[in-house]
Design a protein around this motif. Sequence first.
Motif, short mmCIF file in Angstrom:
data_model
loop_
_atom_site.label_atom_id
_atom_site.label_comp_id
_atom_site.label_asym_id
_atom_site.label_seq_id
_atom_site.Cartn_x
_atom_site.Cartn_y
_atom_site.Cartn_z
N GLU A 159 0.83 -1.19 0.00
CA GLU A 159 0.00 0.00 0.00
C GLU A 159 0.87 1.26 0.00
OE1 GLU A 159 -3.13 0.20 -0.30
OE2 GLU A 159 -4.01 -1.70 0.30
N LYS A 160 0.34 2.33 -0.55
CA LYS A 160 1.08 3.58 -0.60
C LYS A 160 1.01 4.29 0.75
CE LYS A 160 0.32 4.39 -5.55
NZ LYS A 160 -0.24 5.31 -6.55
N THR A 161 2.12 4.93 1.11
CA THR A 161 2.19 5.64 2.37
C THR A 161 1.16 6.75 2.44
OG1 THR A 161 4.57 5.21 2.42
CG2 THR A 161 3.74 6.90 3.92
N ASP A 162 0.93 7.44 1.35
CA ASP A 162 0.00 8.57 1.32
C ASP A 162 -1.41 8.15 1.75
OD1 ASP A 162 2.07 10.08 0.43
OD2 ASP A 162 1.46 10.09 -1.68
N LEU A 163 -1.81 6.94 1.41
CA LEU A 163 -3.14 6.47 1.75
C LEU A 163 -3.30 6.38 3.27
CD1 LEU A 163 -5.88 5.25 0.85
CD2 LEU A 163 -4.75 3.01 0.86
N TYR A 164 -2.33 5.78 3.94
CA TYR A 164 -2.39 5.66 5.39
C TYR A 164 -2.23 7.02 6.07
CZ TYR A 164 -2.44 0.58 5.33
OH TYR A 164 -2.81 -0.73 5.16
N THR A 165 -1.41 7.87 5.50
CA THR A 165 -1.24 9.22 6.06
C THR A 165 -2.55 9.97 6.05
OG1 THR A 165 1.05 9.29 5.28
CG2 THR A 165 0.01 11.39 5.84
N LEU A 166 -3.29 9.85 4.96
CA LEU A 166 -4.60 10.50 4.85
C LEU A 166 -5.58 9.94 5.87
CD1 LEU A 166 -6.41 12.50 3.31
CD2 LEU A 166 -6.96 10.64 1.72
N TYR A 167 -5.60 8.61 6.00
CA TYR A 167 -6.49 7.98 6.97
C TYR A 167 -6.15 8.41 8.40
CZ TYR A 167 -8.33 4.75 3.42
OH TYR A 167 -8.96 4.19 2.32
N GLU A 168 -4.87 8.48 8.70
CA GLU A 168 -4.47 8.83 10.05
C GLU A 168 -4.75 10.30 10.36
OE1 GLU A 168 -0.52 7.58 10.99
OE2 GLU A 168 -0.98 5.45 10.73
N GLN A 169 -4.70 11.15 9.35
CA GLN A 169 -5.09 12.54 9.55
C GLN A 169 -6.57 12.63 9.91
OE1 GLN A 169 -3.99 14.56 5.93
NE2 GLN A 169 -1.83 14.79 6.54
N THR A 170 -7.39 11.84 9.23
CA THR A 170 -8.82 11.81 9.54
C THR A 170 -9.07 11.31 10.95
OG1 THR A 170 -9.33 11.39 7.21
CG2 THR A 170 -11.06 10.90 8.82
N ILE A 171 -8.37 10.24 11.33
CA ILE A 171 -8.51 9.69 12.69
C ILE A 171 -8.10 10.73 13.73
CG2 ILE A 171 -7.61 7.95 14.28
CD1 ILE A 171 -7.37 6.07 11.84
N GLY A 172 -7.04 11.49 13.43
CA GLY A 172 -6.60 12.54 14.35
C GLY A 172 -7.62 13.65 14.48
N GLU A 173 -8.24 14.02 13.37
CA GLU A 173 -9.26 15.07 13.40
C GLU A 173 -10.48 14.63 14.20
OE1 GLU A 173 -10.03 15.82 9.32
OE2 GLU A 173 -8.12 16.86 8.95
N LEU A 174 -10.76 13.34 14.21
CA LEU A 174 -11.88 12.82 15.00
C LEU A 174 -11.52 12.63 16.47
CD1 LEU A 174 -13.19 10.11 12.49
CD2 LEU A 174 -14.23 12.33 13.00
N GLU A 175 -10.26 12.92 16.80
CA GLU A 175 -9.76 12.81 18.18
C GLU A 175 -9.90 11.40 18.74
OE1 GLU A 175 -11.79 15.78 20.46
OE2 GLU A 175 -10.72 17.44 19.51
N LEU A 176 -9.59 10.42 17.89
CA LEU A 176 -9.63 9.03 18.30
C LEU A 176 -8.21 8.52 18.53
CD1 LEU A 176 -12.28 7.66 15.77
CD2 LEU A 176 -12.63 8.17 18.20
N PRO A 177 -7.95 7.84 19.65
CA PRO A 177 -6.60 7.33 19.93
C PRO A 177 -6.23 6.20 18.97
CG PRO A 177 -7.95 7.41 21.93
CD PRO A 177 -8.88 7.58 20.77
N LEU A 178 -5.06 6.32 18.34
CA LEU A 178 -4.56 5.30 17.43
C LEU A 178 -3.28 4.72 18.01
CD1 LEU A 178 -4.73 3.83 14.67
CD2 LEU A 178 -3.35 5.69 13.72
N MET A 179 -3.25 3.41 18.19
CA MET A 179 -2.08 2.75 18.78
C MET A 179 -0.88 2.82 17.84
SD MET A 179 -4.02 -0.53 20.48
CE MET A 179 -2.50 -1.27 21.09
N LYS A 180 0.31 2.69 18.42
CA LYS A 180 1.54 2.80 17.63
C LYS A 180 1.83 1.52 16.85
CE LYS A 180 3.67 5.98 20.96
NZ LYS A 180 2.47 6.08 21.82
N VAL A 181 1.46 0.37 17.40
CA VAL A 181 1.77 -0.91 16.76
C VAL A 181 0.74 -1.24 15.70
CG1 VAL A 181 2.06 -3.38 17.15
CG2 VAL A 181 2.92 -1.76 18.83
N PHE A 182 1.19 -1.77 14.58
CA PHE A 182 0.31 -2.24 13.53
C PHE A 182 0.54 -3.74 13.31
CE2 PHE A 182 4.27 -1.34 11.47
CZ PHE A 182 4.41 -2.37 10.55
N ILE A 183 -0.45 -4.41 12.74
CA ILE A 183 -0.36 -5.85 12.48
C ILE A 183 -0.29 -6.07 10.96
CG2 ILE A 183 -1.49 -8.07 12.74
CD1 ILE A 183 -0.48 -6.89 15.34
#
Length: 365
Positions: free
Chosen positions: A293-317
Amino acid sequence: MFICPGFKIESNMDRWKYVSASGRKESGFENLKTRFQDCNISRKQENKPDGMIERKQAFNRESKLSAKKANCLCGKKTIIPAFGLSTWNKRKPSVNLYGWNEIKMYHKKIITMKKETLYVAFSTQKGGVGKTTFTVLVASYLYYLKKYNVAVVDCDYPQHSISAMRKRDAEQVNGDEYYKQLAFHQFKTLGKKAYPVLCSSPDEAIKTADEFLASAGSDYDVVFFDLPGTVNSEGVINSLSGVDYIFTPIAADRVVLESSLSFAVAIHKLLVKNEACRLKGLHLFWNMVDGREKTDLYTLYEQTIGELELPLMKVFIPDTKRFKKELDAQRKTVFRSTLFPADKRLVKGSNMEELITEIAYLIKL
């Protein structure tokens, strides 16, 4: 290719490394520990009152020699500590410590202290993202390897997936001499039977756990709940309001992500921020991460998650087929089982140890 912040890939998905600020490459528990220290330790040290910050005492050679001389006179052994700690509670984790010792340091936990049983659920609005698998993997790891007392409440009505898995595991062990001997040695060393799996309906989940703990002959550290894949099921919201923590796996699929985020936002606003509810926190984590997957896709998703003020864990599976490996007649390595922990060879590169370490840190286990 998606690379989580701070991570670099060596050759494949099983070779992710965390690069610290100094440029040193780390992996496993060590990288997670460094990231926690980067995020939390400096801030905690700033808040310590004067005189409570850990100090390294100068090691005086003359005092050591005089102590040795005194030992000769009195005939007793004396241990000369190289470090003096103001208090145990203020001890900063050593860089040589690994995950579980580190967790004890971070939470300033007195090991003998009795604490309330934690209720933890892997839950999401969308099915097929791994909540049942993670419930089993985390419960088995903590119980069989880390010696925590855990129980599982299977309220994924009507299929009761974990109860069905326990039945398959038991049948496989009873019908195969190899697994029978493996189980015998494991439980003999462990000194206790397999952790209990309790069937319940979603609306009776908390009551089932409470009644079990009231009648249990021993204390339990964690009770895990496997809930249905939709909040539309009767009683799911009430059960979620009665747990301490919710962990929600998410995937980089638009349909899955939209459904998961809408679920997380609703739970966060209705339950986490409601002081009348027991729920202390909801945490998202990436599952089935594809290295292509492209990095930009996840960066965009994580920006949205941040705007919603939802905690995102550091570890990924990472996305790997090993999560589906159960006991089989070929006696191959097992990953997902209610009677055995995941095989160490399969755990390596799966990020499961790192995920469980971060979960234990968040729930103050």
